[in-house]
Design a protein around this motif. Structure first.
Motif, PDB file in Angstrom:
ATOM      1  N   TYR A  94       1.454  -1.280   0.235  1.00  0.00           N
ATOM      2  CA  TYR A  94       0.107  -0.062   0.094  1.00  0.00           C
ATOM      3  C   TYR A  94       0.894   1.406   0.021  1.00  0.00           C
ATOM      4  O   TYR A  94       0.442   1.918  -0.880  1.00  0.00           O
ATOM      5  CB  TYR A  94      -0.862   0.005   1.643  1.00  0.00           C
ATOM      6  CG  TYR A  94      -2.251  -1.443   1.315  1.00  0.00           C
ATOM      7  CD1 TYR A  94      -2.281  -1.923  -0.147  1.00  0.00           C
ATOM      8  CD2 TYR A  94      -2.444  -1.309   2.904  1.00  0.00           C
ATOM      9  CE1 TYR A  94      -3.216  -2.584  -0.463  1.00  0.00           C
ATOM     10  CE2 TYR A  94      -3.080  -2.800   2.137  1.00  0.00           C
ATOM     11  CZ  TYR A  94      -3.874  -3.179   1.020  1.00  0.00           C
ATOM     12  OH  TYR A  94      -4.306  -4.492   1.449  1.00  0.00           O
ATOM     13  N   SER A  98       0.645   3.876  -2.969  1.00  0.00           N
ATOM     14  CA  SER A  98       1.251   5.571  -2.415  1.00  0.00           C
ATOM     15  C   SER A  98       1.060   6.272  -3.407  1.00  0.00           C
ATOM     16  O   SER A  98       1.052   7.410  -3.909  1.00  0.00           O
ATOM     17  CB  SER A  98       0.377   5.319  -1.346  1.00  0.00           C
ATOM     18  OG  SER A  98       0.388   7.003  -0.625  1.00  0.00           O
ATOM     19  N   LYS A 102       1.398   9.464  -5.847  1.00  0.00           N
ATOM     20  CA  LYS A 102       1.786  10.451  -6.045  1.00  0.00           C
ATOM     21  C   LYS A 102       1.997  11.733  -6.778  1.00  0.00           C
ATOM     22  O   LYS A 102       2.568  12.445  -7.453  1.00  0.00           O
ATOM     23  CB  LYS A 102       1.872  11.226  -4.314  1.00  0.00           C
ATOM     24  CG  LYS A 102       0.916  10.796  -3.455  1.00  0.00           C
ATOM     25  CD  LYS A 102       1.482  10.495  -1.785  1.00  0.00           C
ATOM     26  CE  LYS A 102       0.630  10.191  -1.080  1.00  0.00           C
ATOM     27  NZ  LYS A 102       1.343  10.464   0.614  1.00  0.00           N
TER      28      LYS A 102
END
Length: 356
Positions: A94, A98, A102
């Motif tokens: 995760y 993530s 971004k």
């Protein structure tokens, strides 16, 4: 409870090995010390051959157990030997995903502020529309393939690695779709629907489509992983991503697409690493290694010709951008060399009747 334990100890009662340890020690770690990845992954999936005394808890209506060795032609004397060299589990996965999102979002945001999409070369805009847009479909197809394959693996370590592979592919396919929507907001002539149309009907993509649609037709989860990661990806997937998109984008004023594609290439390197490690374990199995080598040779006979044909059908794409950075021949040669190096890592050779 304390009194009971004291009385049991005084009576010489046997204790479970490692009951006083603050670390898991019911498995043999791959290295000198157990890793957190191993602690949270090894033996999470039950197995009657390892501690599950009452046999499988759940079976299908026909009596087939929840996890069945007959769902692949690969055989193993111990399905629990494999360890993912990436050591990835839920938390690390995760965090990585993530970070990727971004990075992609910031790059697209900055590009829009600088009007970068409006300044793209017109021939390159059409390439992105027709072919980059089409490429999200095989990526999504592989994501769904791995999602199915991970269900039938015989250990949590195997299933976890394949499931991460699925997540990588689905994320990248979604990123392409969202990226095309972003570009379409700034470029009126870009048609978002063209990618799907080309995937379904353009002759350039029909070889790739044939491979991707044949993969789920196999009911062998190990064959699916082998064919997708060790044959299709280096010969077709990486050929298009690194051999074309990454080579041509900058010369046409595009610095966003390489950022997006680089995330998929990093995914492939990681997923290639676990695939090579997993099949090296199978091919060197002390009991079934020879059987597994014969099985893999049959898979090479089946999938390599299909992928070579798919790659060759993509050749005209290299002539479509205005600036000719490299040729299909050069890119395809590098892809074949990459594939050959993967076979060398596994100490495999192509069957004589199969040509690259």
């Amino acid at each position: 409870m304390k009194e009971v334990l004291e009385k049991s100890a005084a009576a010489g009662a046997k204790q479970f090995a490692g009951s006083t340890s603050r670390k898991f020690n019911y498995y043999q770690p791959k290295g000198r010390r157990a890793t957190l990845y191993e602690d949270v992954t090894v033996d999470v999936q039950p197995d009657p051959k390892r501690y599950l005394l009452q046999d499988w808890i759940i079976s299908f209506a026909d009596g087939t157990p929840a996890y069945c060795e007959t769902r692949t032609d690969i055989k193993s004397s111990d399905w629990h030997v494999f360890r993912d060299p990436n050591g990835e589990w839920e938390r690390t996965h995760y965090i990585r995903q993530s970070g990727i999102e971004k990075q992609v979002s910031l790059t697209i945001e900055n590009a829009r502020k600088e009007n970068a999409f409006e300044n793209l070369d017109k021939t390159w805009i059409k390439v992105l529309q027709d072919h980059f847009g089409a490429s999200k479909h095989p990526e999504y197809g592989l994501g769904m393939l791995f999602q199915s394959a991970q269900r039938d693996g015989m250990s949590q370590m195997i299933n976890n690695a394949i499931l991460v592979n699925s997540s990588d592919k689905l994320r990248y396919a979604q990123d392409i779709a969202l990226y095309m929507m972003e570009i379409a907001q700034d470029i009126d002539q870009l048609n978002e629907a063209a990618g799907k149309e080309n995937w379904l009907n353009h002759p350039l993509w029909q070889g790739t489509r044939e491979v991707v649609e044949h993969l789920p037709a196999s009911t062998d989860w190990a064959e699916q992983v082998f064919a997708a990661n060790l044959v299709y990806e280096p010969l077709v997937g990486e050929l298009f991503r690194s051999g074309f998109l990454m080579q041509f984008a900058a010369s046409h004023g595009d610095y966003v697409t390489p950022t997006l594609v680089s995330t998929a290439e990093a995914d492939f390197e990681r997923n290639l690493a676990y695939s090579v490690e997993m099949f090296a374990t199978f091919l060197n199995d002390p009991q079934y290694g020879d059987h597994n080598k014969r099985t893999v040779q049959n898979w090479l006979k089946k999938w390599v010709p299909m992928c070579v044909q798919a790659a060759n059908q993509l050749q005209p794409i290299w002539s479509q951008p205005r600036v000719k950075v490299t040729t299909f021949v050069d890119s395809n040669t590098r892809a074949k060399e990459r594939f050959s190096s993967i076979l060398e890592q596994l100490n495999l050779k192509l069957p004589e009747e199969v040509k690259l």
